[in-house]
Motif scaffolding. Structure first.
Motif, short mmCIF file in Angstrom:
data_model
loop_
_atom_site.label_atom_id
_atom_site.label_comp_id
_atom_site.label_asym_id
_atom_site.label_seq_id
_atom_site.Cartn_x
_atom_site.Cartn_y
_atom_site.Cartn_z
N ARG A 108 0.84 -1.21 0.00
CA ARG A 108 0.00 0.00 0.00
C ARG A 108 0.86 1.24 0.00
NH1 ARG A 108 -5.10 -1.71 1.49
NH2 ARG A 108 -5.03 -3.64 2.69
N ALA A 109 0.31 2.30 -0.59
CA ALA A 109 0.89 3.63 -0.46
C ALA A 109 -0.28 4.58 -0.37
CB ALA A 109 1.78 3.96 -1.65
N ARG A 148 17.20 -3.69 6.91
CA ARG A 148 16.47 -2.42 6.80
C ARG A 148 15.15 -2.63 6.07
NH1 ARG A 148 21.41 0.54 5.26
NH2 ARG A 148 22.23 1.12 7.29
N ARG A 149 14.18 -1.78 6.41
CA ARG A 149 12.89 -1.87 5.74
C ARG A 149 12.89 -0.90 4.55
NH1 ARG A 149 10.83 -2.08 11.17
NH2 ARG A 149 9.88 -0.03 10.96
N VAL A 150 13.64 -1.33 3.53
CA VAL A 150 13.71 -0.56 2.29
C VAL A 150 13.26 -1.46 1.14
CG1 VAL A 150 15.49 1.06 3.00
CG2 VAL A 150 16.14 -1.17 2.07
N ALA A 151 12.72 -0.82 0.08
CA ALA A 151 12.15 -1.61 -1.03
C ALA A 151 12.51 -0.98 -2.38
CB ALA A 151 10.63 -1.69 -0.89
N VAL A 152 12.71 -1.87 -3.36
CA VAL A 152 12.87 -1.42 -4.75
C VAL A 152 11.63 -1.90 -5.50
CG1 VAL A 152 14.28 -1.56 -6.84
CG2 VAL A 152 15.37 -1.58 -4.57
N LEU A 153 10.93 -0.98 -6.20
CA LEU A 153 9.66 -1.33 -6.83
C LEU A 153 9.84 -1.65 -8.30
CD1 LEU A 153 7.32 1.49 -5.39
CD2 LEU A 153 8.02 -0.67 -4.31
N GLN A 170 9.48 7.77 -0.64
CA GLN A 170 8.11 7.64 -0.14
C GLN A 170 7.97 6.37 0.70
OE1 GLN A 170 5.71 10.01 -0.80
NE2 GLN A 170 7.34 11.17 -1.83
N GLN A 171 6.90 6.34 1.46
CA GLN A 171 6.64 5.19 2.31
C GLN A 171 5.64 4.25 1.62
OE1 GLN A 171 7.82 4.70 5.57
NE2 GLN A 171 9.08 6.54 5.43
N VAL A 172 5.90 2.95 1.74
CA VAL A 172 4.89 1.95 1.34
C VAL A 172 4.76 0.98 2.50
CG1 VAL A 172 5.32 2.09 -1.15
CG2 VAL A 172 6.63 0.47 0.23
N VAL A 174 4.25 -3.05 3.36
CA VAL A 174 4.23 -4.41 2.82
C VAL A 174 3.73 -5.32 3.93
CG1 VAL A 174 5.60 -6.30 1.85
CG2 VAL A 174 6.18 -3.92 1.29
N ALA A 175 2.61 -5.98 3.69
CA ALA A 175 1.99 -6.82 4.71
C ALA A 175 1.84 -6.05 6.02
CB ALA A 175 2.82 -8.10 4.92
N GLY A 176 1.51 -4.78 5.89
CA GLY A 176 1.24 -3.97 7.07
C GLY A 176 2.46 -3.31 7.70
N VAL A 177 3.66 -3.60 7.20
CA VAL A 177 4.88 -3.04 7.76
C VAL A 177 5.39 -1.93 6.84
CG1 VAL A 177 7.24 -3.54 8.47
CG2 VAL A 177 5.43 -5.22 8.85
N ARG A 178 5.84 -0.82 7.44
CA ARG A 178 6.25 0.32 6.61
C ARG A 178 7.65 0.13 6.03
NH1 ARG A 178 3.51 5.41 8.45
NH2 ARG A 178 5.53 6.44 8.52
N PHE A 179 7.81 0.44 4.77
CA PHE A 179 9.09 0.39 4.06
C PHE A 179 9.31 1.73 3.39
CE2 PHE A 179 10.70 -4.06 3.70
CZ PHE A 179 9.71 -4.70 4.45
N ARG A 180 10.59 2.04 3.16
CA ARG A 180 10.92 3.25 2.40
C ARG A 180 11.37 2.83 1.00
NH1 ARG A 180 15.72 6.13 2.07
NH2 ARG A 180 16.61 4.74 3.63
N VAL A 181 10.84 3.50 0.00
CA VAL A 181 11.20 3.19 -1.39
C VAL A 181 12.54 3.82 -1.70
CG1 VAL A 181 10.56 3.41 -3.81
CG2 VAL A 181 8.78 3.08 -2.07
N ILE A 182 13.52 3.00 -2.13
CA ILE A 182 14.83 3.56 -2.46
C ILE A 182 15.16 3.46 -3.94
CG2 ILE A 182 15.81 3.15 -0.16
CD1 ILE A 182 17.26 0.70 -1.48
#
Lengths: 394, 245
Positions: A108-109, A148-153, A170-172, A174-182
């Motif tokens: 989600r975002a 780290r809670r980072v994500a590549v989309l 931005q924040q997204v 994943v399964a309810g846990v916050r990640f930062r888009v890098i």
């Protein structure tokens, strides 16, 4: 009778019965078009799969638990990160080893969300596979080490969640846990109807925490060169078997995957071509049938031609050419239709279609052969007609 | 083309058909000679064998007994393709039902026998046009059969029969489908061609008036010739009957 003359006579005869000739041809048209389209789809699918597998990168070894066979039951993965370390020691270069732990998750975002494939990976993924980041950057080793809670989309996920906005930073969730888009991947496009940009990469360590597991679904190794790839695979399997004596492991190369997929798609293409071939055969029977009717209808003409000096062969050739003309005109029309339909399918649907010269040549050759094979019996019958009886027929 | 002394010579020719295992004799021991320039009428009632005889004389059929020589060649020695060639070179046919190819122009109908002789299209058309001119249809070259009257159609058929310059013209009830006046004109044309081109004219008919004009009459009955007087004609002795087609 000269052969050019015979062609002209045959063409005249077909023109005289336009509707019937057209309907008879239709059977062949449909058969040939079906052959061309279905072979194009089969070939296109095969080609795309090959491109996709090759597009993963070169000299790849995929290591999975279980065997790469149709009948073996999928085994529960028992690979863990310590196995990955062991494999890295065998390979001698950790940057050549990539892993994945895959799960389907809702991402989600803000108010937007999408259900996508989330892969827990190592920072080595771009070196092992061919993956390019279009914006931002990929995961780093420190991202992995510290979970780290980072994500590549993937491009599709980025577009779905953020539209035209820049997702970097931005924040997204994943399964309810916050990640930062890098980072955002460069698009790969679709293959076989599957959107390859519909995925999210997160550090494998983070994924393990998120899912509450320590399993690894698969290991990929980029071999230094093609020659040593099989030996390397054997050493990796030996190492893993030592660590898990009760589980079988397989290390397969792209060539092996291509071989298996190629076999499957080859059979598929063959079946499609056979089905199309049957419709062509049915078309041929239609031609035979119509030619027999035509011979009967034109009995008097045959008698007259014989009376003025046509040899049995002249009559036979005339009717044979008529049948061949029917099927070859039908064949060419069917080829054009098939090519058009294949292009349309390739354009409008996710199914790829590749037109091959051999399928066109085959379809044309078969349609001409169908004309000859199914034209012979009516032609012989016409050639053998007794002129006396033929002339008497009303 | 050189012509044999006798255009057609039949010696004790018979033709028997096998129908469901039963032998049906259609012709029993017929002998006759057709000479170049002859004008012969074959007459007889329905089923007398005159059509069978005509098919034999024209090389469309083979005798089951006796000897038949057409254009100097014994037909028993000829293969089907050789028979076809013999018909093409020696015989011209005119049928009661015209037997023209529909959807085909008069000139191409007339040219048809030349197709099987391997003559090129231009030469074929030229010869066919010339022949149509001779039968009085020079103005109808590109008409199709359905655009022509019955008399004109039969003239096209006559032109087709003569375009190969045959030794014998076999006409099977050529006036049977025509009214009296048209029939008379067609007959006059056949006679004129017989006189001017020297083609032997064999007329199969049951019309006594028609038969009476021939130089010779061959009267058939039950598969045999009952009278074949040479010289001037005599009226046919039997009642006229409806002939088979």
């Amino acid at each position: 009778m000269r052969i050019a003359e015979a062609w002209r006579v045959a063409l005249d005869a077909l023109r005289a019965n336009r509707l019937r000739s057209g309907l008879t041809m239709l059977g062949v048209v449909i058969g040939v078009a079906a052959v061309v389209v279905l072979v194009a789809i089969g070939t296109g699918a095969k080609r795309e799969v090959e491109q996709q597998v090759e597009g993963l990168g070169s000299n790849l070894l995929i290591v999975v638990p279980g065997r790469l066979e149709f009948n073996s039951a999928p085994s529960v993965s028992r690979l863990s990160l310590s196995d990955v370390d062991a494999v890295s020691r065998v390979v001698g270069d950790p940057s050549r080893v990539a892993v994945t732990v895959t799960s389907g998750e809702t991402v989600r975002a803000g108010t937007r969300s999408t259900f996508t494939t989330v892969q827990g990976v190592l920072e080595t993924t771009p070196q092992v596979f061919v993956r390019n980041v279009a914006r931002g950057s990929y995961l780093t080793s420190s991202d992995v080490d510290t979970a780290r809670r980072v994500a590549v989309l993937g491009a599709t996920v980025a577009r779905t969640l953020f539209g035209d906005r820049d997702p970097i930073g931005q924040q997204v969730s994943v399964a309810g846990v916050r990640f930062r888009v890098i980072g955002v991947f460069a698009p790969l496009g679709q293959s076989l109807g599957v959107d390859r940009d519909d995925e999210v990469h997160i550090p494998v360590t983070t994924a393990h925490r998120l899912y509450g597991t320590n399993r690894i679904d698969g290991i990929a190794v980029k071999a230094p060169d093609r020659e040593r790839i099989d030996a390397l695979g054997e050493r990796i399997v030996a190492e893993l078997s030592k660590r898990h004596p009760d589980t079988e492991f397989s290390a397969v190369t792209q060539e092996q995957i291509l071989g298996v997929l190629g076999d499957i798609l080859g059979v598929l293409t063959g079946v499609l071509a056979a089905i199309a071939g049957i419709s062509l055969l049915v078309g041929g029977v239609g031609v035979s049938n119509i030619m027999l009717v035509s011979v009967r209808e034109r009995t008097r003409e045959i008698g007259l031609r014989k009376a003025v000096g046509a040899r049995p062969r002249d009559i036979g050739v005339q009717f044979l050419l008529e049948a061949v003309l029917l099927t070859t005109i039908g064949g060419v029309t069917g080829m054009a239709l098939g090519v058009g339909a294949a292009l349309l399918v390739g354009e409008l649907s996710p199914v790829p279609a590749a037109i091959t010269w051999w399928s066109l040549a085959l379809a044309f050759g078969v349609s001409a052969a169908v004309g000859i094979i199914f034209g012979v019996v009516p032609a012989q019958r016409a050639g053998r007609l007794d002129p006396v009886i033929a002339l008497r027929t009303e | 083309m050189t012509r044999a002394a006798q255009a057609v010579e039949a010696t004790d020719v018979s033709r028997t058909y096998e129908l469901d295992g039963v032998s049906v004799p259609a012709l029993r021991g017929v002998s006759l000679v057709i000479e170049p320039g002859d004008y012969v009428a074959i007459v007889g009632p329905s089923g007398s064998g005159k059509s069978t005889l005509m098919h034999l004389l024209g090389g469309l059929d083979r005798p089951t007994g006796g000897r038949l020589v057409i254009g100097g060649r014994d037909v028993s020695t000829l293969s089907p393709p050789e028979m076809a060639r013999l018909r093409n070179e020696t015989i011209g046919f005119v049928f009661q039902a015209f037997h023209l190819l529909p959807r085909t122009s008069a000139v191409d109908n007339v040219a048809l026998p030349l197709v099987y002789r391997g003559v090129g299209a231009r030469e074929r058309r030229a010869k066919a046009a010339e022949m149509l001119e001779r039968v009085g249809l020079g103005h109808r070259l590109h008409h199709r059969p359905n655009q022509l009257s019955g008399g004109e159609q039969q003239r096209v058929a006559i032109a087709r029969a003569l375009v190969t310059d045959p030794a014998v013209l076999l006409a099977d009830e050529p006036t049977g489908n025509l009214d009296t006046a048209t029939g008379a004109a067609v007959l006059a044309l056949l006679e004129d061609l017989n006189t001017t081109s020297g083609v032997a004219l064999v007329l199969v008919t049951h019309d006594r008036d028609v038969a009476a004009r021939a130089h010779r009459q061959i009267v058939m009955r039950d598969g045999a010739i009952v009278s074949a007087p040479a010289g001037p004609s005599i009226p046919a002795p039997r009642r006229p009957t409806e002939d088979e087609s």
